[in-house]
Design a protein around this motif. Structure first.
Motif, PDB file in Angstrom:
ATOM      1  N   ASP A  50      75.443 -26.270  -1.927  1.00 53.21           N
ATOM      2  CA  ASP A  50      75.815 -28.142  -1.994  1.00 53.21           C
ATOM      3  C   ASP A  50      75.867 -28.562  -3.735  1.00 53.21           C
ATOM      4  O   ASP A  50      74.964 -28.304  -3.544  1.00 53.21           O
ATOM      5  N   ARG A  51      76.964 -29.728  -3.923  1.00 52.56           N
ATOM      6  CA  ARG A  51      76.183 -30.751  -5.579  1.00 52.56           C
ATOM      7  C   ARG A  51      75.424 -31.823  -4.544  1.00 52.56           C
ATOM      8  O   ARG A  51      77.001 -32.527  -3.491  1.00 52.56           O
TER       9      ARG A  51
ATOM     10  N   ILE B 274      71.635 -28.671  -6.859  1.00 55.91           N
ATOM     11  CA  ILE B 274      72.264 -27.218  -5.882  1.00 55.91           C
ATOM     12  C   ILE B 274      71.302 -27.274  -4.611  1.00 55.91           C
ATOM     13  O   ILE B 274      70.537 -27.334  -5.170  1.00 55.91           O
ATOM     14  N   THR B 275      71.759 -27.900  -3.224  1.00 57.14           N
ATOM     15  CA  THR B 275      71.112 -27.427  -2.085  1.00 57.14           C
ATOM     16  C   THR B 275      72.215 -26.428  -1.277  1.00 57.14           C
ATOM     17  O   THR B 275      73.496 -26.447  -1.621  1.00 57.14           O
TER      18      THR B 275
ATOM     19  N   LEU C 298      67.630 -23.323   1.058  1.00 56.66           N
ATOM     20  CA  LEU C 298      67.662 -22.915  -0.381  1.00 56.66           C
ATOM     21  C   LEU C 298      67.560 -24.738  -1.345  1.00 56.66           C
ATOM     22  O   LEU C 298      69.199 -24.918  -1.360  1.00 56.66           O
ATOM     23  N   GLU C 299      67.335 -24.306  -2.359  1.00 55.76           N
ATOM     24  CA  GLU C 299      67.603 -25.794  -3.140  1.00 55.76           C
ATOM     25  C   GLU C 299      66.791 -25.669  -4.468  1.00 55.76           C
ATOM     26  O   GLU C 299      65.585 -24.866  -4.076  1.00 55.76           O
ATOM     27  N   GLN C 300      67.196 -26.018  -5.251  1.00 59.30           N
ATOM     28  CA  GLN C 300      66.498 -26.570  -6.918  1.00 59.30           C
ATOM     29  C   GLN C 300      65.394 -27.318  -6.874  1.00 59.30           C
ATOM     30  O   GLN C 300      66.312 -28.524  -6.710  1.00 59.30           O
ATOM     31  N   ASP C 301      64.619 -27.444  -7.870  1.00 56.91           N
ATOM     32  CA  ASP C 301      63.592 -28.364  -8.389  1.00 56.91           C
ATOM     33  C   ASP C 301      64.152 -29.266  -8.888  1.00 56.91           C
ATOM     34  O   ASP C 301      65.129 -28.812 -10.123  1.00 56.91           O
TER      35      ASP C 301
END
Length: 555
Positions: free
Chosen positions: A135-136, A150-151, A188-191
């Motif tokens: 998801d955003r 993005i997560t 999961l997600e981006q830093d």
């Protein structure tokens, strides 16, 4: 690949780009070292707290603590791009076009990050969703170039796990207390990138090296009640991640960041208003921040005030939490499905793969389960059964970085009983390590050098007190052997019976009151006389022989 296929494409196609001082920009080249955006850095004033009826100071209040932990995945490249992941690289030197959110760039999922999340979930007894979604999460901040993260908000990769942890309790803090905390989910997600605030110039510099680095967010249920429990849970998680190799867990480098949610309520009533203490980068600071926040909220409620729903930071210098921003208005992150990533599909084994899908293109859960290493709880049991040490010693050996490996290396090189070895390691050596902020692997006294020292004690050449003195000197001068230190400081054990008889007689003659107490049945006073003799012999007297002589002379 069509988003509807659900097949996992696991390759990094985004090449990293180099950033240089600003010179030019056109459709083919991008030259930029530092992005500068002006943003407000002031802290909003706290809202005035409405006064309620004053509560009794004696009213019982209980605290509730939940944690949200961001663990940086140990991977060579980022979650959705091919940019390298390295600590302390020059600013903006590890940024791909996707990381900088340039138009037309697309994410490519990193297989390693997915496997790391699955292994972590398996080790924490989670239910793994065979299909999860990306998801955003929209919010504006200068170090988030795309304006969204993005997560996995709707359907994370794993849910419903548990973490069993232990800490030392009891009156003497020598009893191992074991508890468990539920894990709500792992996603999961981006830093994001890193903002460097320059208050003098009222500007913020942006470093995007960290932007896009893969994270596992672990959300723990509010099952803890104090800072000590939270710190123990984080330390246990840290050990598990390090054993798995999914996260290095170095909190000083930001590889493990903790947000603590703290609230206070009366038993039987709903949970109170919570505050969130953000980005704590040390287990010790986590315990201090939570305990301070508990006392702060109790003080507010007991004085008739109201706890505000706000985000706070921990000031390690003052030992206090300070307000960052209030959370009275619910922020709308406008979650939406990530259109550029298909559902993340996992499979049990090769037999469950659809036709046409190669094993190299998919993540197989059972194969990863078989790769799980020995976890900390199993290691503790092995230490107890293999070496016959106490539970609290096993707890200390495993919880202190590198100490278990050090201990086992020493045991292999000496004939002294492990129960004797562990005392010197967990007390004297660990004290020296902590004084100098070192891990077991960084000890100035090598395992072989300590084994030599213990061997001298085993053969009756030095006493236990002398061994501690020798260790101190070996720490100061690592080039010296234990034998050299014993000779230089004249710490060899005194076994001369005539000499000991003479010293003991002098001590007995000069302390008639103590001798009389011993003769009337107070045998504890004998220890005082033994201490006096050891002082004269610089701790070199054989304790067994010494006690025998003193008992004879005071009978």
């Amino acid at each position: 690949m069509a988003a509807s296929s659900g097949v996992l494409l696991l390759s990094n196609i985004n090449k990293p780009m180099s950033f240089y001082p600003i010179t030019s920009f056109n459709k083919y080249t991008l030259h930029s070292l530092c992005v500068v955006r002006l943003i407000g850095t002031c802290v909003p004033r706290c809202k005035s707290q409405p006064q309620l009826k004053r509560k009794s100071a004696a009213q019982e209040l209980v605290s509730v603590v939940g944690l949200e932990i961001h663990a940086q995945i140990q991977s060579n490249t980022k979650l959705f791009s091919g940019s390298p992941v390295r600590f302390m690289s020059p600013p903006n030197s590890l940024v791909s076009f996707f990381d900088a959110s340039l138009p037309g760039t697309l994410p490519a999922l990193n297989r390693r990050c997915v496997e790391a999340a699955v292994m972590t979930a398996l080790a924490l007894n989670c239910t793994i969703n065979r299909k999860s979604l990306f998801d955003r999460k929209h919010y504006f901040y200068a170090d988030l170039p795309a304006g969204y993260q993005i997560t996995q908000q709707r359907r994370p990769i794993a849910v419903d796990g548990s973490l069993t942890y232990s800490h030392l309790g009891g009156k003497k803090r020598s009893q191992v207390v074991t508890k468990s905390v539920r894990i709500k989910q792992i996603q999961l997600e981006q830093d994001s990138g890193k903002s460097l605030h320059d208050d003098q110039r009222s500007q913020t510099l942006i470093d995007l090296n960290r932007a896009g680095v893969g994270l596992m967010e672990l959300v723990m249920e509010p099952d803890m009640s104090c800072g000590e429990e939270a710190a123990a849970a984080v330390r246990e998680l840290q050990l598990i991640l390090q054993a798995l190799g999914t996260c290095q867990g170095n909190m000083s480098e930001g590889q493990l960041r903790v947000d603590a949610n703290v609230s206070i309520h009366s038993p039987g009533e709903p949970l109170g208003t919570r505050t969130e203490v953000k980005n704590i980068n040390s287990a010790r600071f986590l315990a201090k921040a939570i305990d301070y926040e508990i006392q702060r909220q109790m003080g507010i409620l007991q004085s008739g005030g109201t706890v505000l729903n706000e985000t706070r930071a921990f000031d390690s210098k003052s030992g206090q939490t300070i307000p960052m921003r209030d959370k009275e208005g619910l922020q709308d992150y406008r979650f939406m499905p990530e259109p550029n990533l298909p559902p993340l599909t996992l499979y049990d084994d090769e037999a469950s793969l659809p036709s046409g899908v190669a094993p190299s293109q998919a993540v197989l859960v059972e194969r990863l389960r078989q790769c799980l290493p020995e976890l900390p709880s199993v290691q503790r049991d092995r230490l107890l059964h293999t070496y016959g040490i106490l539970p609290e010693h096993g707890f200390t050996l495993l919880n202190e970085d590198g100490l278990m490996d050090y201990f086992e290396a020493v045991v292999k090189q000496t004939s002294r009983a492990p129960r004797k070895v562990v005392g010197l390691v967990t007390n004297e050596l660990l004290s020296l390590l902590k004084q100098h902020d070192l891990s077991g692997s960084q000890s100035r006294v090598s395992p072989s050098a300590l084994a030599e020292l213990l061997q001298l004690q085993e053969t009756g050449l030095i006493s236990s007190n002398a061994a501690k003195q020798v260790l101190q000197e070996m720490w100061r001068c690592p080039e010296k052997t234990a034998q050299q230190v014993v000779q230089e400081l004249d710490l060899g054990l005194v076994n001369d019976t005539a000499q000991l008889h003479s010293i003991c007689q002098r001590v007995v003659d000069s302390h008639p009151e103590e001798v009389q107490l011993i003769r009337t049945g107070n045998k504890k006073v004998l220890n005082k006389l033994m201490g006096l003799v050891q002082r004269e012999t610089k701790g070199r007297a054989d304790p067994v022989l010494l006690r025998s002589i003193l008992e004879e002379k005071t009978s």
